[in-house]
Design an enzyme around this catalytic site. Sequence first.
Site, PDB file in Angstrom:
ATOM      1  N   ASN A 115      29.331  43.817 -35.006  1.00  0.00           N
ATOM      2  CA  ASN A 115      30.317  44.802 -35.474  1.00  0.00           C
ATOM      3  C   ASN A 115      31.537  44.006 -35.931  1.00  0.00           C
ATOM      4  O   ASN A 115      32.310  43.521 -35.113  1.00  0.00           O
ATOM      5  CB  ASN A 115      30.663  45.747 -34.309  1.00  0.00           C
ATOM      6  N   LYS A 162      34.108  45.003 -37.488  1.00  0.00           N
ATOM      7  CA  LYS A 162      35.369  45.776 -37.450  1.00  0.00           C
ATOM      8  C   LYS A 162      36.161  45.575 -38.757  1.00  0.00           C
ATOM      9  O   LYS A 162      35.555  45.409 -39.809  1.00  0.00           O
ATOM     10  CB  LYS A 162      36.168  45.408 -36.198  1.00  0.00           C
ATOM     11  N   HIS A 170      32.222  54.762 -31.677  1.00  0.00           N
ATOM     12  CA  HIS A 170      32.801  53.561 -31.075  1.00  0.00           C
ATOM     13  C   HIS A 170      34.108  53.928 -30.379  1.00  0.00           C
ATOM     14  O   HIS A 170      34.841  54.804 -30.844  1.00  0.00           O
ATOM     15  CB  HIS A 170      33.046  52.503 -32.160  1.00  0.00           C
ATOM     16  N   GLU A 194      36.883  52.605 -30.323  1.00  0.00           N
ATOM     17  CA  GLU A 194      38.088  52.498 -31.172  1.00  0.00           C
ATOM     18  C   GLU A 194      38.224  53.725 -32.078  1.00  0.00           C
ATOM     19  O   GLU A 194      39.337  54.136 -32.403  1.00  0.00           O
ATOM     20  CB  GLU A 194      38.043  51.183 -31.978  1.00  0.00           C
ATOM     21  N   GLU A 232      29.199  50.519 -23.926  1.00  0.00           N
ATOM     22  CA  GLU A 232      30.314  49.595 -24.119  1.00  0.00           C
ATOM     23  C   GLU A 232      31.485  50.031 -23.245  1.00  0.00           C
ATOM     24  O   GLU A 232      32.297  50.871 -23.663  1.00  0.00           O
ATOM     25  CB  GLU A 232      30.766  49.613 -25.584  1.00  0.00           C
ATOM     26  N   GLY A 266      36.731  43.405 -26.323  1.00  0.00           N
ATOM     27  CA  GLY A 266      37.787  42.542 -26.857  1.00  0.00           C
ATOM     28  C   GLY A 266      38.716  41.975 -25.798  1.00  0.00           C
ATOM     29  O   GLY A 266      39.776  41.445 -26.117  1.00  0.00           O
ATOM     30  N   SER A 283      32.613  42.049 -25.014  1.00  0.00           N
ATOM     31  CA  SER A 283      32.811  40.613 -24.780  1.00  0.00           C
ATOM     32  C   SER A 283      31.504  39.837 -24.580  1.00  0.00           C
ATOM     33  O   SER A 283      31.450  38.889 -23.800  1.00  0.00           O
ATOM     34  CB  SER A 283      33.766  40.380 -23.603  1.00  0.00           C
TER      35      SER A 283
HETATM   36  P1  PGA Z   1      33.758  42.636 -28.427  1.00  0.00           P
HETATM   37  O1  PGA Z   1      33.561  44.051 -29.152  1.00  0.00           O
HETATM   38  O2  PGA Z   1      32.429  41.936 -28.431  1.00  0.00           O
HETATM   39  O3  PGA Z   1      34.798  41.917 -29.259  1.00  0.00           O
HETATM   40  O4  PGA Z   1      34.237  42.916 -27.038  1.00  0.00           O
HETATM   41  C1  PGA Z   1      32.402  44.817 -28.936  1.00  0.00           C
HETATM   42  C2  PGA Z   1      32.465  46.077 -29.740  1.00  0.00           C
HETATM   43  O5  PGA Z   1      33.556  46.627 -29.921  1.00  0.00           O
HETATM   44  O6  PGA Z   1      31.418  46.565 -30.232  1.00  0.00           O
END
Ligand code: PGA
Length: 250
Positions: free
Chosen positions: A9, A11, A94, A96, A164, A170, A209
């Site tokens: 992903n 982003k 997601h 976010e 997640e 993140g 992560s």
């Molecule tokens: P990350 O993000 O691996 O940077 O923690 C995962 C995601 O948002 O799908």
Amino acid sequence: MRRPLVMGNWKMHGTRASVRQLLQEITRAGEQMPADVAVCPAYVHLQQALQLCEGTSVSVGAQDCSHMAAGAFTGEVSAEMLLDLGCRWVILGHSERRQYHGESDDLVAAKLAAALQAGLQPVVCMGETREEREAGEAEYIVSRQLRGALQGQAGLKQVVVAYEPVWAIGTGLTASPEEAQDMHAFIRAQLGDIAGADPGTMRVLYGGSVKAANAAELFGQPDIDGALVGGASLDANEFRQIVDATGARR
Ligand code: PGA
């Protein structure tokens, strides 16, 4: 046996130059990979990514889609448009999107219906916040998000679920392999209750992560079928190592 899936992903990152560089490093023409591998760049980079992935085993997805099929919806991109372009996947719900764009379970359900209707393979994300976990509500939240999105939909065989935990995205914090496994087993059991879904064949990914250093341990868990990778998917070497770590699947 469920084939592992590793999805990047990206982003809101990248330029045309960095997309080219990253995909040249990730893909090898004609190469067989130990997992299904996909990348999800920003909308504006999808066409370029599709061209660069042609003839390789890497497929391409989008990070979101509209819940509407077509019409006067300024700024929106429909599932049909993504399929027409050549995308195979779409990430939905997601955290976010839920956090910064106020996406509710109902909206995620409507997007899921639109994606399934168009013939895209949806990856539906869910996970609890730190406060919810500390309050002992993690399973309740995940169950609400899972049922909120999937219940009553047709064609659920196509759906991939991504667990997640919001506190792991993140942040450099990862759920322990045991914590993740417990939630994945819970999700799979819930999938069994949702009419029409065969939980034994559906893939449940972990996200939050994931990196080369922790991927093999996570993939060693029986109900973890791969990963949705954010930050580490922007580094070709890390991402390739995560894909290789799917060899740890039992
Ligand atoms: P990350 O993000 O691996 O940077 O923690 C995962 C995601 O948002 O799908």
